[in-house]
Design a protein around this motif. Sequence first.
Motif, mmCIF file in Angstrom:
data_model
loop_
_atom_site.group_PDB
_atom_site.id
_atom_site.type_symbol
_atom_site.label_atom_id
_atom_site.label_comp_id
_atom_site.label_asym_id
_atom_site.label_seq_id
_atom_site.Cartn_x
_atom_site.Cartn_y
_atom_site.Cartn_z
ATOM 1 N N ASP A 238 0.806 -1.218 0.000
ATOM 2 C CA ASP A 238 0.000 0.000 0.000
ATOM 3 C C ASP A 238 0.846 1.279 0.000
ATOM 4 O O ASP A 238 0.507 2.239 -0.693
ATOM 5 N N VAL A 239 1.928 1.277 0.773
ATOM 6 C CA VAL A 239 2.769 2.482 0.816
ATOM 7 C C VAL A 239 3.529 2.672 -0.509
ATOM 8 O O VAL A 239 3.541 3.780 -1.046
ATOM 9 N N PRO A 240 4.145 1.613 -1.090
ATOM 10 C CA PRO A 240 4.732 1.807 -2.430
ATOM 11 C C PRO A 240 3.700 2.296 -3.455
ATOM 12 O O PRO A 240 4.006 3.153 -4.289
ATOM 13 N N LEU A 241 2.480 1.781 -3.375
ATOM 14 C CA LEU A 241 1.446 2.230 -4.320
ATOM 15 C C LEU A 241 1.180 3.721 -4.126
ATOM 16 O O LEU A 241 1.125 4.481 -5.102
ATOM 17 N N ALA A 242 1.031 4.144 -2.869
ATOM 18 C CA ALA A 242 0.786 5.565 -2.585
ATOM 19 C C ALA A 242 1.937 6.413 -3.125
ATOM 20 O O ALA A 242 1.722 7.502 -3.658
ATOM 21 N N ALA A 243 3.158 5.898 -3.006
ATOM 22 C CA ALA A 243 4.326 6.644 -3.488
ATOM 23 C C ALA A 243 4.262 6.814 -5.006
ATOM 24 O O ALA A 243 4.518 7.909 -5.530
ATOM 25 N N PHE A 244 3.916 5.757 -5.728
ATOM 26 C CA PHE A 244 3.864 5.854 -7.193
ATOM 27 C C PHE A 244 2.739 6.783 -7.652
ATOM 28 O O PHE A 244 2.913 7.537 -8.609
ATOM 29 N N ALA A 426 -9.260 -4.078 5.665
ATOM 30 C CA ALA A 426 -8.704 -3.396 4.480
ATOM 31 C C ALA A 426 -8.883 -1.889 4.448
ATOM 32 O O ALA A 426 -8.079 -1.194 3.815
ATOM 33 N N LEU A 427 -9.916 -1.365 5.113
ATOM 34 C CA LEU A 427 -10.245 0.049 4.894
ATOM 35 C C LEU A 427 -9.120 1.001 5.292
ATOM 36 O O LEU A 427 -8.779 1.919 4.536
ATOM 37 N N ASP A 428 -8.526 0.781 6.459
ATOM 38 C CA ASP A 428 -7.482 1.731 6.896
ATOM 39 C C ASP A 428 -6.290 1.714 5.941
ATOM 40 O O ASP A 428 -5.694 2.750 5.646
ATOM 41 N N ARG A 429 -5.970 0.525 5.406
ATOM 42 C CA ARG A 429 -4.855 0.432 4.448
ATOM 43 C C ARG A 429 -5.182 1.168 3.146
ATOM 44 O O ARG A 429 -4.332 1.814 2.558
ATOM 45 N N LEU A 430 -6.441 1.039 2.706
ATOM 46 C CA LEU A 430 -6.828 1.702 1.461
ATOM 47 C C LEU A 430 -6.775 3.214 1.619
ATOM 48 O O LEU A 430 -6.351 3.933 0.710
ATOM 49 N N LEU A 431 -7.196 3.712 2.782
ATOM 50 C CA LEU A 431 -7.153 5.160 2.990
ATOM 51 C C LEU A 431 -5.713 5.666 3.031
ATOM 52 O O LEU A 431 -5.422 6.778 2.584
ATOM 53 N N ILE A 432 -4.823 4.835 3.548
ATOM 54 C CA ILE A 432 -3.404 5.220 3.590
ATOM 55 C C ILE A 432 -2.858 5.422 2.169
ATOM 56 O O ILE A 432 -1.993 6.273 1.940
ATOM 57 N N GLN A 433 -3.388 4.662 1.204
ATOM 58 C CA GLN A 433 -2.927 4.817 -0.187
ATOM 59 C C GLN A 433 -3.199 6.236 -0.704
ATOM 60 O O GLN A 433 -2.500 6.723 -1.577
ATOM 61 N N CYS A 434 -4.263 6.862 -0.184
ATOM 62 C CA CYS A 434 -4.652 8.191 -0.674
ATOM 63 C C CYS A 434 -4.054 9.324 0.158
ATOM 64 O O CYS A 434 -4.122 10.488 -0.242
ATOM 65 N N TRP A 435 -3.516 9.007 1.306
ATOM 66 C CA TRP A 435 -3.138 10.041 2.286
ATOM 67 C C TRP A 435 -2.059 11.008 1.775
ATOM 68 O O TRP A 435 -2.230 12.227 1.857
ATOM 69 N N PRO A 436 -0.936 10.522 1.210
ATOM 70 C CA PRO A 436 0.056 11.492 0.729
ATOM 71 C C PRO A 436 -0.496 12.400 -0.366
ATOM 72 O O PRO A 436 -0.200 13.601 -0.391
ATOM 73 N N LEU A 437 -1.331 11.840 -1.229
ATOM 74 C CA LEU A 437 -1.891 12.641 -2.317
ATOM 75 C C LEU A 437 -2.893 13.667 -1.776
ATOM 76 O O LEU A 437 -2.946 14.813 -2.259
#
Lengths: 468, 160
Positions: A238-244, A426-437
């Motif tokens: 999830d974190v690598p995805l958020a980074a990309f 899964a929900l908290d992980r999915l929200l983390i994907q959007c957090w940096p953006l």
Amino acid sequence: MTIWTTLACTAGLVLPALAASVWLRRVPPLAPLAVRLPLAFLTGLGVSALGYVAWRACGLPHGPAFVASDAVLFSAVAVAGLLRGAPPKPLEAETRGGRSTISRISGAISVAVMAVAAAGILLRLSNNPDGAWDAWAMWNTRARFLALAATPEQAFWVSPALHPEYPLLLPGAVARLFGYAGRVTPAAPASIAFACTLATAALLWGGLRARPIAAATAVALLLGTKGWLLWGTSMYADVPLAAFVLAAVVGLRLADAERGPERRAAVIVAGLSAGFACWTKSEGLLALVLLVAARGLLAPPGRERWRWRTALHPFAAGAAVPVLAVILYKALQPVPDALIASQGARTLRMLSDPERLSIVAAAFARELWALGNGAIAVAVACSILLRCRPSRAGAWTMAVPVAMIAAFGVVFLVTPHDLGWHLRTALDRLLIQCWPLLLYALFQSGDSATPPEGIQKMSTSASPLRAG
Amino acid sequence: LAPVSASGDTVVHGGPAPTGKAATARRLTAAAALALAAAFAARAPASLLAAEWRTHRAGAPPDPLAGLHAVAARAPVEPIGFVTDSADPDQIAYRLYLVQYAAAPRPLVHPAMGNGDLPRPRFAIAWLSAGTSIAAVPAARGMRVVEDAGAGFLLVEAPR
């Protein structure tokens, strides 16, 4: 984890990053160090993982032969970039911005926050060398299959419980580092987890660096979010995805400040990052579609929309290879995607079920607030204090994470799994994907691609707009 | 369109910089925002660092992977089975996935892995609770112990 395996894994990460960095120097919008370093790391990670998977798919062996070829290839790419001569001169704004006192103070605060976070991350990785459940149950097990299996069939066609339909960027990157370390070691996924968690913060700083206080605030909020640190060190995708995804958006926004061939190259890099997001996790495909749609539909009519139309080709060119890899890989998989395969007559019923709707809405409200213990409220308050007002041209950046969160809501409504369990796990992980953006979108300003005050010089070579 | 300067470069103005009281107000609100974010941010990394330091000082708990790696290393690289004495579904899932992690690239054959229709493998990894004998596990009846790594981790072979 020994010091030698950790050093070998670090070398495996640094080499492609170095090669990417040498070439990114030649792309003025992405050339400033604060943007180039994290972007070069992510580009190198994606390219090298894709190369490794292609190598193994061809039936070539994992081991010293691969490491030698990989090292020679990336060294040659770096040398070729260096031999092309000096890169274009940096933007005037960059040289000015880098010297300001406010920039130094904000940079120092960001570095201090990153240093404390880095120490915590290192200790956590050392205490949990195999990561959390999904890391050892799936991502790192897939990496072990990729590295240790004798044939491509054994390497790629794993048991259905190991989700063979999931994309392979992370397992490929981990398996490649196993090669550099000379053995299967937890240092490989740990180094990727460490670098991705911090590179995202660095990229957030780089993308917002035109307003150093906003950049420092955003970095502090990202690294101050416990969930970001915990999921980052869990070795999940999830974190690598958020980074990309962040890299794709920052790349496009910085490209907007440029014209001509330089802009084209920056858009290609942004497309490549979006493609790597697809090659990391299925949600990356969603992010890619939403990014293209938001950028196209929400750009103000006229020049901005025209600029996006001209950017579509280079963006697609950048995303093409990883996206094709995902399509090819999924097409060859005998295991269908569980979410897609389960849809049918009951989908509409599930979508309109008021009980499911209320459960999903309540869970989203709870988790959005719980994300960093109210970090969203603090972020909004800070962005108001800092008078961050996105321009019309940059409004689409907020639409991407918001649309992603809405799409996650739809996914939960039609999930074939037990709804409560799926939301819980899964929900908290999915929200983390959007957090940096979300942070980037909140803290960017109308002039975030340019310095807050003063004048920015831009190359205009071959720009069709210049004459108009 | 952005104006073009005499030297041929496009010029983008970031807007006039505020002066006097407006500038002071801006600086104060900016400092307040940064202080708010820094105060908020100080908690998570610092508490993570403190918690992980305590865990580090307390020492690592026994790692089941050491025993699993020891028995997996003795198994041939071919599909492998799984035996446990646990009846708790969560515990079985935990042990199953951890055994697959240690045994990779040997595919673990088990109904929960979605490949229960494959032929029964010759070798299996057993993860038993402390003090349980392999003879007491019905699923392993007739199996021969090939390797005993202690702490309940065994490599067993089915009779030919």
